[in-house]
Design a protein around this motif. Structure first.
Motif, short mmCIF file in Angstrom:
data_model
loop_
_atom_site.label_atom_id
_atom_site.label_comp_id
_atom_site.label_asym_id
_atom_site.label_seq_id
_atom_site.Cartn_x
_atom_site.Cartn_y
_atom_site.Cartn_z
N SER A 70 0.82 -1.21 0.00
CA SER A 70 0.00 0.00 0.00
C SER A 70 0.85 1.26 0.00
O SER A 70 0.36 2.36 -0.30
CB SER A 70 -0.93 0.01 1.21
OG SER A 70 -0.20 0.08 2.42
N ASP A 71 2.14 1.12 0.34
CA ASP A 71 3.05 2.25 0.32
C ASP A 71 3.67 2.47 -1.06
O ASP A 71 4.42 3.44 -1.26
CB ASP A 71 4.18 2.05 1.34
CG ASP A 71 3.67 2.09 2.78
OD1 ASP A 71 2.67 2.81 3.02
OD2 ASP A 71 4.26 1.42 3.64
N PRO B 143 11.85 10.84 -0.39
CA PRO B 143 12.85 10.56 0.66
C PRO B 143 12.50 9.38 1.56
O PRO B 143 13.39 8.85 2.24
CB PRO B 143 12.90 11.88 1.44
CG PRO B 143 12.51 12.92 0.46
CD PRO B 143 11.47 12.27 -0.41
N LYS B 144 11.25 8.95 1.58
CA LYS B 144 10.89 7.80 2.42
C LYS B 144 11.60 6.53 1.97
O LYS B 144 11.69 5.56 2.73
CB LYS B 144 9.37 7.58 2.41
CG LYS B 144 8.80 7.09 1.08
CD LYS B 144 7.28 6.97 1.13
CE LYS B 144 6.71 6.52 -0.19
NZ LYS B 144 5.23 6.44 -0.18
N TRP B 145 12.12 6.54 0.74
CA TRP B 145 12.84 5.38 0.21
C TRP B 145 14.35 5.55 0.28
O TRP B 145 15.10 4.75 -0.29
CB TRP B 145 12.42 5.09 -1.23
CG TRP B 145 10.95 4.80 -1.39
CD1 TRP B 145 10.03 5.58 -2.02
CD2 TRP B 145 10.25 3.66 -0.89
NE1 TRP B 145 8.79 4.99 -1.95
CE2 TRP B 145 8.90 3.81 -1.26
CE3 TRP B 145 10.63 2.52 -0.16
CZ2 TRP B 145 7.92 2.87 -0.93
CZ3 TRP B 145 9.65 1.59 0.17
CH2 TRP B 145 8.33 1.77 -0.22
N ALA C 98 3.34 -0.88 -11.36
CA ALA C 98 3.55 0.56 -11.19
C ALA C 98 2.56 1.38 -12.01
O ALA C 98 2.03 0.93 -13.02
CB ALA C 98 4.97 0.93 -11.60
N ASN C 99 2.33 2.61 -11.53
CA ASN C 99 1.58 3.63 -12.29
C ASN C 99 0.15 3.23 -12.62
O ASN C 99 -0.36 3.54 -13.70
CB ASN C 99 2.34 4.00 -13.57
CG ASN C 99 3.58 4.82 -13.29
OD1 ASN C 99 4.30 4.56 -12.33
ND2 ASN C 99 3.86 5.78 -14.14
N GLN C 100 -0.49 2.54 -11.70
CA GLN C 100 -1.91 2.22 -11.87
C GLN C 100 -2.75 3.36 -11.27
O GLN C 100 -2.23 4.32 -10.74
CB GLN C 100 -2.22 0.90 -11.18
CG GLN C 100 -1.35 -0.26 -11.64
CD GLN C 100 -1.52 -0.63 -13.10
OE1 GLN C 100 -2.57 -1.11 -13.51
NE2 GLN C 100 -0.47 -0.39 -13.89
N GLY C 101 -4.05 3.23 -11.36
CA GLY C 101 -4.92 4.24 -10.77
C GLY C 101 -5.14 5.45 -11.66
O GLY C 101 -5.15 5.34 -12.88
N GLU C 102 -5.29 6.61 -11.04
CA GLU C 102 -5.60 7.85 -11.75
C GLU C 102 -4.53 8.89 -11.46
O GLU C 102 -3.70 8.73 -10.58
CB GLU C 102 -6.97 8.38 -11.31
CG GLU C 102 -8.11 7.38 -11.49
CD GLU C 102 -8.37 7.03 -12.94
OE1 GLU C 102 -8.05 7.86 -13.82
OE2 GLU C 102 -8.88 5.92 -13.18
N GLY C 103 -4.54 9.97 -12.24
CA GLY C 103 -3.60 11.06 -12.03
C GLY C 103 -2.55 11.15 -13.12
O GLY C 103 -2.39 10.24 -13.94
N ALA C 104 -1.81 12.25 -13.11
CA ALA C 104 -0.83 12.52 -14.17
C ALA C 104 0.25 11.47 -14.25
O ALA C 104 0.77 11.18 -15.34
CB ALA C 104 -0.21 13.90 -13.95
N GLU C 105 0.63 10.89 -13.10
CA GLU C 105 1.71 9.91 -13.10
C GLU C 105 1.20 8.49 -13.26
O GLU C 105 1.99 7.55 -13.42
CB GLU C 105 2.50 10.03 -11.79
CG GLU C 105 3.24 11.36 -11.67
CD GLU C 105 3.93 11.51 -10.32
OE1 GLU C 105 3.76 10.60 -9.47
OE2 GLU C 105 4.62 12.51 -10.11
N ALA C 106 -0.12 8.29 -13.24
CA ALA C 106 -0.70 6.95 -13.36
C ALA C 106 -0.92 6.61 -14.84
O ALA C 106 -2.04 6.43 -15.32
CB ALA C 106 -2.01 6.87 -12.59
N THR C 107 0.18 6.53 -15.56
CA THR C 107 0.13 6.34 -17.02
C THR C 107 0.08 4.87 -17.41
O THR C 107 0.00 4.54 -18.59
CB THR C 107 1.38 6.97 -17.65
OG1 THR C 107 2.56 6.44 -17.01
CG2 THR C 107 1.36 8.48 -17.48
#
Length: 372
Positions: free
Chosen positions: A173-174, A184-186, A274-283
């Motif tokens: 989920s993270d 930075p969390k990574w 990676a990059n599932q869902g919605e939004g500009a980065e969810a390509t």
């Protein structure tokens, strides 16, 4: 694919095995006008009555390939069994093979280039090494986004480059996007393969196309700041580093993961799309191709075209999924149990030609960002 391989030639279905000189020596001979050697044949007893015996006029298709020989050879053997057309395979990395084709020019024995990554196929086309496929079969089998707009090459299988993680340390989920791995969390938790390999160049090229150069450079700088170890030479070593606790997350091609699971089903690393869902980065998850084109100076264009068409057929596409752990490029082909176990995912719909068109820009950006 990810490691250097010695140039080899393997002849099948009645073609005698022979050893090759180095690419540099052969290239030199080609420039002085050496001609393609005549086919060498030997009589063999047909062990399988279903095989189609090569006829006297069945010309050998000679392939220059950067694909792993152990993975592609069974497909080529099946093609010969079905058609009676002999196939000769010459293997090396993509760069040396293209340099060799340039050196051999019209004297090349090659009829077909079979390689990994749309960036490499695009480069071969740009160097004038390929001719149009002129195949309605390929156009019907392969979606337009997976072959060149000028008909010089086509994808034949798909590989997804996505996120992998240590489930003992990371909650899925993270995880979300490639861009999020710059957070930075990574820090001190990320592993990457070297930027010198075309797979990462194509990934960054796709990010430039979607997000722009400035945003992409910020992301890549964030990746570098979060590295837990120096970059790895190949994806297998990267996945093993996650398993050993050297890092917690990384980016790799899914088929490497599948091959590890074949050997070790309890391998302690998980896949995240990676990059599932919605939004500009969810390509959508970045996908690339392995593919092929017909050599411009081929003297067996028809045979090369038949082979490429066969590799895009239902039979071959199913074998890519079951044997090579790659996704079929043709729609509607049943995936293997392993591929299905990873779950469905949204793919990036970008035309893969973009990876070649933006390759130089991607390389320069990664260099500025300190990504080695």
């Amino acid at each position: 694919m990810g490691t250097d391989r010695q140039v080899t030639a393997v002849a099948h279905s009645g073609v005698t095995k022979y050893s090759l000189l180095s690419a540099a020596v052969i290239g030199a001979l080609a420039l002085t006008g050496c001609n393609k050697p005549a086919d060498q044949t030997q009589t063999t007893e047909t062990e399988n009555s279903a095989e189609v015996a090569p006829t006297a006029d069945a010309k050998t298709v000679t392939i220059y390939s950067s694909r792993n020989e152990q993975l592609i050879q069974p497909l080529l053997d099946e093609f010969t069994k079905e058609t009676g057309i002999p196939v000769e395979l010459v293997t090396d990395d993509s760069g040396p093979l293209m340099a060799r084709l340039q050196a051999e020019s019209t004297n090349t024995p090659a009829d077909m280039l079979l390689t990994v990554d749309a960036g490499n196929l695009w480069q071969a086309a740009q160097q004038g090494l390929l001719q149009p496929l002129n195949s309605e079969v390929v156009n019907s089998n392969v979606p337009a986004k997976y072959h060149s707009v000028d008909d010089l090459w086509t994808g034949l299988s798909l590989r997804a480059r996505t996120i992998f993680y240590d489930p003992a340390k990371v909650n899925p989920s993270d995880l979300s996007t490639y861009a999020d791995l710059a957070d930075p969390k990574w820090k001190g938790k990320l592993c990457l393969r070297t930027s010198k390999k075309v797979y990462n160049q194509s990934l960054v090229a796709s990010m430039i196309e979607h997000l722009g150069a400035q945003k992409t450079e910020e992301i890549v700088k964030g990746w570098v700041a979060n590295l837990a170890a120096p970059v790895f030479s190949n994806d297998t070593k990267l996945l093993e580093a996650i398993a050993s606790g050297q890092c917690e997350v990384g980016i790799a091609n899914s088929y490497y993961y599948g091959r590890i699971l074949d050997e070790n089903p309890s391998f302690p690393v998980k896949l995240f799309w990676a990059n599932q869902g919605e939004g500009a980065e969810a390509t959508g998850t970045h996908v690339n191709v392995s593919g092929a084109g017909i050599i411009k100076s081929s003297d067996n264009v028809e045979g090369a075209r038949k082979l490429i068409e066969w590799l895009s057929s239902d039979t071959a596409q199913g074998k890519y999924a079951s044997s090579d752990k790659e996704f079929p490029v043709k729609e509607g082909i049943d995936e293997s149990d392993m591929l299905r176990s990873w779950g469905s995912f949204k793919q990036d719909d970008i035309n893969v030609s973009i990876f070649g068109q933006r390759q130089a820009e991607a390389v320069q950006l990664m260099d500025r960002a300190g990504y080695e």
